[in-house]
Write an enzyme that holds these catalytic residues in place. Structure first.
Site, PDB file in Angstrom:
ATOM      1  N   LYS A   1       4.473   4.319  18.418  1.00  0.00           N
ATOM      2  CA  LYS A   1       4.540   5.713  17.937  1.00  0.00           C
ATOM      3  C   LYS A   1       4.826   6.663  19.089  1.00  0.00           C
ATOM      4  O   LYS A   1       5.577   7.628  18.949  1.00  0.00           O
ATOM      5  CB  LYS A   1       3.221   6.067  17.241  1.00  0.00           C
ATOM      6  CG  LYS A   1       2.965   5.237  15.990  1.00  0.00           C
ATOM      7  CD  LYS A   1       1.521   5.354  15.526  1.00  0.00           C
ATOM      8  CE  LYS A   1       1.221   4.465  14.331  1.00  0.00           C
ATOM      9  NZ  LYS A   1      -0.208   4.308  14.064  1.00  0.00           N
TER      10      LYS A   1
ATOM     11  N   VAL B   1       5.145   7.770  12.385  1.00  0.00           N
ATOM     12  CA  VAL B   1       4.210   8.265  13.413  1.00  0.00           C
ATOM     13  C   VAL B   1       3.108   9.102  12.764  1.00  0.00           C
ATOM     14  O   VAL B   1       3.384  10.101  12.101  1.00  0.00           O
ATOM     15  CB  VAL B   1       4.953   9.124  14.474  1.00  0.00           C
ATOM     16  CG1 VAL B   1       3.978   9.599  15.545  1.00  0.00           C
ATOM     17  CG2 VAL B   1       6.100   8.343  15.098  1.00  0.00           C
TER      18      VAL B   1
ATOM     19  N   THR C   1       0.826  -1.217   0.000  1.00  0.00           N
ATOM     20  CA  THR C   1       0.000   0.000   0.000  1.00  0.00           C
ATOM     21  C   THR C   1       0.858   1.265   0.000  1.00  0.00           C
ATOM     22  O   THR C   1       0.718   2.122  -0.877  1.00  0.00           O
ATOM     23  CB  THR C   1      -0.906  -0.009   1.255  1.00  0.00           C
ATOM     24  OG1 THR C   1      -1.599  -1.257   1.268  1.00  0.00           O
ATOM     25  CG2 THR C   1      -1.913   1.114   1.225  1.00  0.00           C
TER      26      THR C   1
HETATM   27  N1  HSE Z   1      -2.707   0.438  11.977  1.00  0.00           N
HETATM   28  C1  HSE Z   1      -2.427   1.837  12.064  1.00  0.00           C
HETATM   29  C2  HSE Z   1      -3.687   2.575  12.507  1.00  0.00           C
HETATM   30  C3  HSE Z   1      -2.018   2.441  10.748  1.00  0.00           C
HETATM   31  O1  HSE Z   1      -4.767   1.992  12.610  1.00  0.00           O
HETATM   32  O2  HSE Z   1      -3.584   3.755  12.759  1.00  0.00           O
HETATM   33  C4  HSE Z   1      -0.596   2.738  10.519  1.00  0.00           C
HETATM   34  O3  HSE Z   1       0.153   3.094  11.612  1.00  0.00           O
END
Ligand code: HSE
Length: 436
Positions: free
Chosen positions: A205, A132, A13
């Site tokens: 993050k 992040v 993606t």
């Molecule tokens: N899986 C993450 C989210 C997306 O749902 O925010 C990418 O960090």
């Protein structure tokens, strides 16, 4: 102008989005970067997909190590994810003197200290804006835009999947399980959504933001992490009645005793801007001593929003690659020899407000017993509601909000309250932040 050559590891993606946006905005990006940025080699296990996405214009291989060892490649973009092969590839690229751009938050949160030390030694850059909050330029803001500030705290909605689930639970009064299935159907949640719903993705993050905000090493292993899978619709409803929304927040705060580093469902006042961030959107609130509160909002995931961050890093690296390494922006915002060793506080030492919901007998003296225990632990009540019991019910629920108190005092009070014969089952405890 000699183009800068990029090797892309992973054309899923985000890799696909990066390729598309680099091609679409080539002229504009070149005007900014000072020279063309070209993807010249792509590695992916799915060669057919790689050929399809790149339209046959780029060399493709299923051997990612061939890319990190290719002498023609200047910058390696790692979009494989995880801490297995991705870690080996990033370290190999650094060893080969290549700059690295990565969106891999798990890798940086868990092995960032090792990776940045290797990059420092080799004089190469490791850029990670996409790791992040996807397209939100929060790394740039923390590391450069807010550089005058002593950053006091950060509170962020940094996982879109969980924010979508919480929004739907509140709007439609649905349970967690039902909304999770919907999130999976819409492609927001991973097939295995554990990292999202249990708060691990947000903690990755948060550990990165905490490091660059306070000039401390990555300390993901010390983060307190709670997800939303046990959150009940009733608590979302009671919070609403009290003027609050529940969000999965990543919070990091500098205190005189150490750094708070925690991810958990949190009550925040409904009137705050960040409380109104709905669906899969992300937002990060940063409090600096000079600037005050600043709020950053946008898409935290998706092909082109994340590509936007990857390409911003590519432009940065392109501009800075001829600069002497000492004059580049340090990886973790602070000079490597100026890192602080502030310790991360255990959760028991964290100070915040609390939401407590307990099931009790509906008879005289019950509330007095409970408030006596709270008073003995120096816990002050800020607001309270009692659910009106149905006619044939002998029990009811009491919901209390407390003023700010140290968590271990709340733990002690909860143990004593749960031991009262008039209290049934476990107390539901959520943390509350006024964010003011
Ligand atoms: N899986 C993450 C989210 C997306 O749902 O925010 C990418 O960090």
């Amino acid at each position: 102008m000699k183009p800068i050559n990029v090797g892309l590891l992973g054309i899923g993606t985000v890799g696909g989005g990066t390729f598309t946006v680099l091609s679409r905005n080539e002229a504009e990006i070149t005007r900014r970067a000072g020279r063309p940025i070209r993807v010249t080699q792509v590695a992916d296990k799915n060669l057919e997909l790689a050929r399809q996405v790149t339209g046959g214009k780029v060399a493709v291989t299923d051997d990612a190590f061939a890319v990190v060892s290719n002498p023609e490649i200047d910058i390696v973009v790692e979009l494989i994810g995880g801490c297995g092969i991705a870690k080996e590839l990033v370290l190999k690229a650094i060893e080969n003197g290549k700059h690295v751009v990565t969106a891999n938050k798990a890798l940086l949160a868990m092995h960032g200290n090792e990776i940045f030390a290797a990059a420092q030694k080799k004089g190469v850059m490791v850029a990670f804006e996409a790791a992040v909050a996807g397209g939100i330029p929060i790394i740039k803001a923390l590391r450069e835009g807010l550089t005058a500030n002593r950053i006091q705290w950060i509170a962020g909605i940094i996982n879109g999947t969980t924010n979508f689930i919480l929004s739907e639970m509140r709007d439609k009064g649905l349970t967690f399980d039902v909304v999770l299935k919907e999130a999976q159907r819409l492609g927001y949640a991973e097939a295995d959504p554990t990292f999202d719903v249990e708060g691990v993705d947000a903690a990755h993050k948060l550990a990165i933001m905490s490091a660059i905000a306070f000039g401390i090493p990555m300390q993901f292993d010390k983060a307190h992490i709670e997800g939303i899978s046990k959150l009940e619709a009733a608590d979302i409803k009671y919070a609403e009645q009290l003027g609050y929304r529940i969000k999965l927040l990543g919070i990091t705060r500098r205190t005189p005793d150490g750094v708070e580093l925690r991810v958990h469902p949190t009550l925040i006042p409904a009137r705050r801007l960040i409380a109104n961030v709905e669906g899969a959107m992300n937002a990060v609130l940063v409090q600096g001593d000079a600037v005050g509160a600043t709020l950053y909002y946008g898409k935290g995931a998706g092909a082109e929003p994340t590509a936007s961050a990857v390409i911003a890093d590519l432009v940065d690296v392109t501009r800075m690659q001829t600069a002497d390494p000492e004059h580049r922006v340090p990886h973790l915002a602070f000079q490597p020899d100026q890192m602080d060793d502030l310790k991360v506080l255990p959760i028991g030492e964290v100070r915040t407000g609390y939401y407590l919901r307990m099931r009790v007998e509906d008879k005289p003296g019950v509330l007095a017993d409970i408030t006596r225990i709270l008073a003995d632990q120096q816990i002050s009540i800020d607001a309270m509601i009692q659910r009106e019991p149905a006619e044939d019910e002998t029990q009811t629920e009491i919901i209390m909000l407390t003023h700010i108190v140290r968590e271990k005092q709340v733990d002690a009070a909860m143990r004593l309250i749960e031991a009262l014969p008039v209290v049934t089952g476990k107390i539901v405890r959520l943390r509350l932040e006024e964010l003011s």
